[in-house]
Write a protein that holds these residues in place. Sequence first.
Motif, mmCIF file in Angstrom:
data_model
loop_
_atom_site.group_PDB
_atom_site.id
_atom_site.type_symbol
_atom_site.label_atom_id
_atom_site.label_comp_id
_atom_site.label_asym_id
_atom_site.label_seq_id
_atom_site.Cartn_x
_atom_site.Cartn_y
_atom_site.Cartn_z
ATOM 1 N N ALA A 105 0.827 -1.206 0.000
ATOM 2 C CA ALA A 105 0.000 0.000 0.000
ATOM 3 C C ALA A 105 0.860 1.255 0.000
ATOM 4 C CB ALA A 105 -0.928 -0.003 1.208
ATOM 5 N N LYS A 106 2.020 1.211 0.654
ATOM 6 C CA LYS A 106 2.920 2.367 0.631
ATOM 7 C C LYS A 106 3.466 2.603 -0.764
ATOM 8 C CE LYS A 106 6.125 2.789 3.660
ATOM 9 N NZ LYS A 106 7.187 2.524 4.645
ATOM 10 N N ARG A 107 3.670 1.539 -1.519
ATOM 11 C CA ARG A 107 4.150 1.696 -2.894
ATOM 12 C C ARG A 107 3.088 2.415 -3.731
ATOM 13 N NH1 ARG A 107 5.652 -3.324 -6.411
ATOM 14 N NH2 ARG A 107 5.542 -4.281 -4.369
ATOM 15 N N GLY A 108 1.831 2.004 -3.590
ATOM 16 C CA GLY A 108 0.724 2.753 -4.142
ATOM 17 C C GLY A 108 0.461 2.617 -5.624
ATOM 18 N N ASP A 109 1.185 1.805 -6.380
ATOM 19 C CA ASP A 109 0.920 1.708 -7.815
ATOM 20 C C ASP A 109 -0.176 0.675 -8.097
ATOM 21 O OD1 ASP A 109 2.418 -0.454 -7.097
ATOM 22 O OD2 ASP A 109 3.795 -0.384 -8.804
ATOM 23 N N LEU A 110 -0.544 0.557 -9.340
ATOM 24 C CA LEU A 110 -1.656 -0.304 -9.738
ATOM 25 C C LEU A 110 -1.353 -1.779 -9.468
ATOM 26 C CD1 LEU A 110 -4.425 -0.507 -11.068
ATOM 27 C CD2 LEU A 110 -3.259 -0.664 -13.277
ATOM 28 N N HIS A 111 -0.137 -2.182 -9.754
ATOM 29 C CA HIS A 111 0.220 -3.576 -9.525
ATOM 30 C C HIS A 111 0.132 -3.925 -8.038
ATOM 31 C CE1 HIS A 111 2.065 -7.440 -10.178
ATOM 32 N NE2 HIS A 111 3.066 -7.149 -9.347
ATOM 33 N N ALA B 147 -5.251 -10.560 -2.231
ATOM 34 C CA ALA B 147 -5.082 -11.135 -0.898
ATOM 35 C C ALA B 147 -6.279 -10.850 0.002
ATOM 36 C CB ALA B 147 -3.817 -10.594 -0.257
ATOM 37 N N LEU B 148 -6.828 -9.627 -0.061
ATOM 38 C CA LEU B 148 -7.874 -9.239 0.886
ATOM 39 C C LEU B 148 -9.293 -9.482 0.375
ATOM 40 C CD1 LEU B 148 -6.482 -5.929 2.393
ATOM 41 C CD2 LEU B 148 -6.397 -8.219 3.340
ATOM 42 N N ARG B 149 -9.554 -9.379 -0.935
ATOM 43 C CA ARG B 149 -10.851 -9.631 -1.564
ATOM 44 C C ARG B 149 -11.955 -8.666 -1.131
ATOM 45 N NH1 ARG B 149 -10.057 -13.704 1.368
ATOM 46 N NH2 ARG B 149 -12.205 -13.740 2.078
ATOM 47 N N ASP B 150 -11.636 -7.550 -0.492
ATOM 48 C CA ASP B 150 -12.647 -6.573 -0.091
ATOM 49 C C ASP B 150 -12.152 -5.197 -0.516
ATOM 50 O OD1 ASP B 150 -14.660 -5.099 1.003
ATOM 51 O OD2 ASP B 150 -14.359 -5.771 3.070
ATOM 52 N N LYS B 151 -12.806 -4.620 -1.522
ATOM 53 C CA LYS B 151 -12.311 -3.372 -2.103
ATOM 54 C C LYS B 151 -12.419 -2.186 -1.146
ATOM 55 C CE LYS B 151 -13.008 -4.619 -6.894
ATOM 56 N NZ LYS B 151 -13.648 -4.282 -8.154
ATOM 57 N N THR B 152 -13.383 -2.205 -0.233
ATOM 58 C CA THR B 152 -13.485 -1.086 0.708
ATOM 59 C C THR B 152 -12.314 -1.095 1.695
ATOM 60 O OG1 THR B 152 -14.915 -2.381 2.165
ATOM 61 C CG2 THR B 152 -15.998 -0.984 0.531
ATOM 62 N N VAL B 153 -11.899 -2.272 2.113
ATOM 63 C CA VAL B 153 -10.755 -2.371 3.019
ATOM 64 C C VAL B 153 -9.475 -1.982 2.283
ATOM 65 C CG1 VAL B 153 -9.398 -3.956 4.429
ATOM 66 C CG2 VAL B 153 -11.868 -4.115 4.436
ATOM 67 N N VAL B 154 -9.356 -2.384 1.020
ATOM 68 C CA VAL B 154 -8.184 -2.018 0.222
ATOM 69 C C VAL B 154 -8.131 -0.507 0.042
ATOM 70 C CG1 VAL B 154 -7.093 -2.240 -2.043
ATOM 71 C CG2 VAL B 154 -8.080 -4.238 -0.935
ATOM 72 N N HIS B 155 -9.282 0.105 -0.205
ATOM 73 C CA HIS B 155 -9.332 1.569 -0.349
ATOM 74 C C HIS B 155 -8.902 2.247 0.953
ATOM 75 C CE1 HIS B 155 -10.587 5.465 -1.832
ATOM 76 N NE2 HIS B 155 -11.295 5.630 -0.711
ATOM 77 N N THR B 156 -9.395 1.744 2.095
ATOM 78 C CA THR B 156 -8.999 2.283 3.394
ATOM 79 C C THR B 156 -7.502 2.128 3.612
ATOM 80 O OG1 THR B 156 -11.151 1.674 4.290
ATOM 81 C CG2 THR B 156 -9.414 2.144 5.874
ATOM 82 N N LEU B 157 -6.965 0.970 3.238
ATOM 83 C CA LEU B 157 -5.543 0.709 3.411
ATOM 84 C C LEU B 157 -4.701 1.668 2.579
ATOM 85 C CD1 LEU B 157 -3.267 -1.119 4.514
ATOM 86 C CD2 LEU B 157 -3.675 -2.633 2.586
ATOM 87 N N PHE B 158 -5.081 1.903 1.337
ATOM 88 C CA PHE B 158 -4.278 2.743 0.454
ATOM 89 C C PHE B 158 -4.454 4.234 0.742
ATOM 90 C CE2 PHE B 158 -3.490 -1.058 -1.807
ATOM 91 C CZ PHE B 158 -2.432 -0.836 -2.653
ATOM 92 N N THR B 159 -5.650 4.659 1.155
ATOM 93 C CA THR B 159 -5.886 6.097 1.320
ATOM 94 C C THR B 159 -5.684 6.603 2.748
ATOM 95 O OG1 THR B 159 -8.254 5.721 1.645
ATOM 96 C CG2 THR B 159 -7.493 6.208 -0.609
ATOM 97 N N GLU B 160 -5.910 5.765 3.761
ATOM 98 C CA GLU B 160 -5.817 6.231 5.145
ATOM 99 C C GLU B 160 -4.601 5.684 5.887
ATOM 100 O OE1 GLU B 160 -9.493 5.399 7.119
ATOM 101 O OE2 GLU B 160 -10.687 6.295 5.513
ATOM 102 N N ILE B 161 -4.388 4.391 5.801
ATOM 103 C CA ILE B 161 -3.324 3.773 6.604
ATOM 104 C C ILE B 161 -1.947 4.021 6.003
ATOM 105 C CG2 ILE B 161 -2.461 1.574 7.487
ATOM 106 C CD1 ILE B 161 -5.404 0.656 7.608
ATOM 107 N N ALA B 162 -1.802 3.837 4.690
ATOM 108 C CA ALA B 162 -0.484 3.994 4.047
ATOM 109 C C ALA B 162 0.105 5.396 4.229
ATOM 110 C CB ALA B 162 -0.574 3.624 2.572
ATOM 111 N N PRO B 163 -0.663 6.488 4.089
ATOM 112 C CA PRO B 163 -0.048 7.806 4.329
ATOM 113 C C PRO B 163 0.396 8.017 5.781
ATOM 114 C CG PRO B 163 -2.061 8.062 3.059
ATOM 115 C CD PRO B 163 -2.002 6.635 3.500
ATOM 116 N N GLN B 164 -0.277 7.370 6.732
ATOM 117 C CA GLN B 164 0.101 7.536 8.137
ATOM 118 C C GLN B 164 1.410 6.831 8.472
ATOM 119 O OE1 GLN B 164 -3.337 6.132 10.278
ATOM 120 N NE2 GLN B 164 -4.256 8.179 10.324
ATOM 121 N N VAL B 165 1.745 5.778 7.725
ATOM 122 C CA VAL B 165 2.981 5.039 7.991
ATOM 123 C C VAL B 165 4.010 5.244 6.888
ATOM 124 C CG1 VAL B 165 1.862 3.274 9.396
ATOM 125 C CG2 VAL B 165 2.058 2.940 6.940
#
Length: 191
Positions: free
Chosen positions: A55-61, A69-87
């Motif tokens: 998620a920190k890498r942030g590219d399409l791949h 791995a996660l199969r839930d797009k809302t969790v993936v969106h949360t991971l990429f937009t909220e968690i990754a910038p914080q870490v």
Amino acid sequence: MPKPTKGPRLGGGPAHERLLLSNLANALFTHGRITTTETKAKRLRPVAERLITFAKRGDLHARRRVIAALRDKTVVHTLFTEIAPQVADRQGGYTRITKLGFRKGDNAPLASIELVLEPVSSTPAPVSRTAAPAAAAPAAPVEAETTEAPVDETETTEESTPVAEETTTDAAAEVEADAAAKSDDAADSSK
């Protein structure tokens, strides 16, 4: 051929373990902290940290690998937009495991795994050293004849409180007299 990991897998088979870890990771990224068994928490940690690194890498791949791995797009969106910038400035160690004791029903060891979202301090923690490190000084070559350097002697005087004289009581004197008599009897009988 890759060698399988040793020991039993969580949930039975490898596919079930992947699904179980995926669900645990979904819950961790949704809630920020979950309580589970120590074994599951320890197996979840590398999976969650790898997903955060993607998620920190942030590219399409990276996004596609996390979705697989996660199969839930809302969790993936949360991971990429909220968690990754914080870490973003953290180099690793995105999760923290805390042992909680034992579960009431089956006495299983419980642990809490949580995301570490605090910012990394730019200054390292101060290190207090009580003595100078001995390894810092270069070792002098050993000579055949060693001369001993004079040692600085320092005088230390300790003042202590004077000891009060022992006072003997009648009972103590009686016990001492009995002990002396018994030792005299034992000495006489041994001769």
